[in-house]
Design a protein around this motif. Structure first.
Motif, PDB file in Angstrom:
ATOM      1  N   PHE A 150       0.981  -1.201   0.112  1.00  0.00           N
ATOM      2  CA  PHE A 150      -0.072  -0.038   0.017  1.00  0.00           C
ATOM      3  C   PHE A 150       0.945   1.333  -0.021  1.00  0.00           C
ATOM      4  O   PHE A 150       1.505   1.485   0.956  1.00  0.00           O
ATOM      5  CB  PHE A 150      -1.000   0.118   1.332  1.00  0.00           C
ATOM      6  N   SER A 171       1.793  -7.083  -5.818  1.00  0.00           N
ATOM      7  CA  SER A 171       0.893  -6.130  -6.318  1.00  0.00           C
ATOM      8  C   SER A 171       0.578  -4.771  -5.331  1.00  0.00           C
ATOM      9  O   SER A 171       1.184  -4.836  -4.313  1.00  0.00           O
ATOM     10  CB  SER A 171      -0.686  -6.693  -6.138  1.00  0.00           C
ATOM     11  N   TYR A 172       0.276  -3.936  -5.943  1.00  0.00           N
ATOM     12  CA  TYR A 172      -0.010  -2.535  -4.965  1.00  0.00           C
ATOM     13  C   TYR A 172      -1.024  -1.614  -5.378  1.00  0.00           C
ATOM     14  O   TYR A 172      -1.806  -2.097  -6.345  1.00  0.00           O
ATOM     15  CB  TYR A 172       1.291  -1.780  -5.435  1.00  0.00           C
ATOM     16  N   CYS A 173      -1.345  -0.920  -4.353  1.00  0.00           N
ATOM     17  CA  CYS A 173      -2.521  -0.177  -4.193  1.00  0.00           C
ATOM     18  C   CYS A 173      -1.826   1.462  -4.064  1.00  0.00           C
ATOM     19  O   CYS A 173      -1.139   1.445  -3.039  1.00  0.00           O
ATOM     20  CB  CYS A 173      -3.329  -0.459  -3.333  1.00  0.00           C
ATOM     21  N   ASN A 174      -2.211   2.096  -5.030  1.00  0.00           N
ATOM     22  CA  ASN A 174      -1.823   3.511  -5.056  1.00  0.00           C
ATOM     23  C   ASN A 174      -2.657   4.556  -5.379  1.00  0.00           C
ATOM     24  O   ASN A 174      -3.587   4.173  -5.908  1.00  0.00           O
ATOM     25  CB  ASN A 174      -0.485   3.555  -5.871  1.00  0.00           C
ATOM     26  N   LYS A 177      -2.103   4.271 -10.894  1.00  0.00           N
ATOM     27  CA  LYS A 177      -1.323   3.212 -11.532  1.00  0.00           C
ATOM     28  C   LYS A 177       0.130   3.769 -11.954  1.00  0.00           C
ATOM     29  O   LYS A 177       0.074   5.047 -12.521  1.00  0.00           O
ATOM     30  CB  LYS A 177      -2.151   2.686 -12.760  1.00  0.00           C
ATOM     31  N   VAL A 186      -3.580  -2.361  -8.191  1.00  0.00           N
ATOM     32  CA  VAL A 186      -5.062  -2.842  -7.481  1.00  0.00           C
ATOM     33  C   VAL A 186      -5.668  -1.699  -6.928  1.00  0.00           C
ATOM     34  O   VAL A 186      -5.023  -0.993  -6.296  1.00  0.00           O
ATOM     35  CB  VAL A 186      -5.112  -3.802  -6.662  1.00  0.00           C
ATOM     36  N   ALA A 187      -6.654  -1.063  -7.562  1.00  0.00           N
ATOM     37  CA  ALA A 187      -7.268   0.317  -7.355  1.00  0.00           C
ATOM     38  C   ALA A 187      -7.929   0.130  -5.902  1.00  0.00           C
ATOM     39  O   ALA A 187      -7.649   1.272  -4.921  1.00  0.00           O
ATOM     40  CB  ALA A 187      -8.371   0.758  -8.276  1.00  0.00           C
ATOM     41  N   SER A 188      -8.368  -0.959  -5.444  1.00  0.00           N
ATOM     42  CA  SER A 188      -8.938  -0.916  -4.017  1.00  0.00           C
ATOM     43  C   SER A 188      -8.169  -1.597  -3.012  1.00  0.00           C
ATOM     44  O   SER A 188      -7.601  -2.783  -3.288  1.00  0.00           O
ATOM     45  CB  SER A 188     -10.251  -1.564  -4.147  1.00  0.00           C
ATOM     46  N   LEU A 189      -7.980  -0.804  -1.928  1.00  0.00           N
ATOM     47  CA  LEU A 189      -7.112  -1.411  -0.778  1.00  0.00           C
ATOM     48  C   LEU A 189      -7.756  -2.756  -0.143  1.00  0.00           C
ATOM     49  O   LEU A 189      -6.978  -3.737  -0.190  1.00  0.00           O
ATOM     50  CB  LEU A 189      -6.747  -0.493   0.198  1.00  0.00           C
ATOM     51  N   LEU A 192      -6.654  -5.533  -2.653  1.00  0.00           N
ATOM     52  CA  LEU A 192      -5.404  -6.027  -2.422  1.00  0.00           C
ATOM     53  C   LEU A 192      -5.278  -6.838  -1.419  1.00  0.00           C
ATOM     54  O   LEU A 192      -4.832  -7.759  -1.487  1.00  0.00           O
ATOM     55  CB  LEU A 192      -4.522  -4.509  -2.460  1.00  0.00           C
TER      56      LEU A 192
END
Ligand code: 8YV
Length: 313
Positions: A150, A171-174, A177, A186-189, A192
């Motif tokens: 995250f 994978s990451y949430c930020n 992108k 991944v848009a949603s924490l 994720l």
């Protein structure tokens, strides 16, 4: 004449020495009476030096109307009211990048520490339990597990590089992108969290991230998931985290940061599925030295009326 600066709290010794050899430094935490000190230096004080945890309050800034620069020994600027600073034309400098490797190292150490039960195993060995009770209970592997990050900034990138070495798909949430990133966005924490075994928090504390690791996210991480936080405690709903750890609703946590530092929820002290650190991810001689130098470079650039090497506002 040396420029007058206010130092909010103690810093790395070598940095303080360099600071004090070049500037007229007033140490707030040693003042017998804070207000008297602020009144005394107000006419000539033009900068504040602080760290990421303490920052500086607007109340102090209001008492020092000639301050036009805050230089932070740290990357996090969440303890400073940035919009107030912008409105008052006070520039803020910080120390990004130079600490990213050490913070990423500690995140990996915490992940290994909690899943391989390093602290428990250490105690098991020291207390003679091995000889008396036989081998310690089995632990959980890190290698090959799914990692979620995250906050894919400089620290997140350094961490992802390390996790790739453990064959972990990242994978990451930020906020957005990242162009050309080899990692899966991944848009949603919550999404994720539901798709990883280890959720690492490396995002900066902002209005958009504070409290983001809430109950739905912890629920999504689930009873086999580990949470590692090297960012700020305020990103996590700490009360729910403690409940989830106590009740085995997540597998474990490696925590360097807490909501109300330096206080740590006592309920965590008795838990074997938690590895704790006292906010020390950047705490190596090498990194603290580099942070100190960048902090001083920001200050020098300000007084030389040059662009700050690391400017926040
Ligand atoms: C430091 C930090 O521990 O950079 C930050 O934001 O939280 C840490 O690196 C702190 O600023 C130094 O005291």
């Amino acid at each position: 004449m040396a420029k007058t600066v206010l130092l909010i709290g103690p810093l790395f010794q070598a940095t303080m020495e360099k600071l004090e050899s070049a500037y007229d430094v007033h140490r707030l935490w040693e003042a017998k009476n804070e207000t008297d000190l602020l009144n005394e230096i107000a006419p000539q004080c033009t900068a504040v030096v602080t760290d990421g945890g303490k920052g500086v309050s607007n109340e102090i800034l209001k008492q020092l109307p000639n301050v036009k620069m805050i230089t932070v020994f740290g990357v996090g600027v969440d303890a400073i009211d940035l919009s107030y600073c912008e409105n008052q034309s006070i520039s803020v400098g910080n120390t990004p990048d130079v600490l990213s490797d050490d913070v990423a190292d500690l995140a990996v150490a915490l992940a290994l520490g909690v899943c391989r039960q390093l602290v428990f195993g250490d105690q098991y060995a020291r207390k003679g339990r091995w000889a008396k009770e036989g081998p310690m209970p089995l632990t959980t592997r890190l290698m090959g597990k799914r990692a979620g990050i995250f906050g894919m900034g400089s620290i997140g990138e350094c961490l992802a590089k390390r996790l790739t070495g453990f064959d972990m798909p990242v994978s990451y949430c930020n906020r957005s992108k990242k162009a050309n990133s080899p990692y899966h966005f991944v848009a949603s924490l919550e999404e994720l969290a539901s798709n990883v075994d280890f959720l690492f928090i490396t995002a900066a504390a902002t209005a958009g991230t504070i409290g983001a690791v809430n109950e739905p996210v912890l629920k999504a991480l689930g009873k086999y998931g580990f949470l590692i936080n090297v960012s700020r405690g305020t990103l996590v709903d700490e009360t729910t985290l403690v409940q989830y750890l106590t009740q085995g609703k997540i597998a474990g946590a490696g925590l360097d940061v807490f909501e109300k530092e330096p206080s740590i929820p006592e309920a965590l002290f008795g838990l074997d599925n938690v590895v704790l650190q006292p906010h020390n991810a950047s705490g190596t001689y090498e990194t603290r030295n580099a942070m100190g130098n960048l902090m001083l470079d920001n200050l020098a650039a300000h007084y030389a009326e040059k662009n700050l090497p690391a400017k926040v506002v």
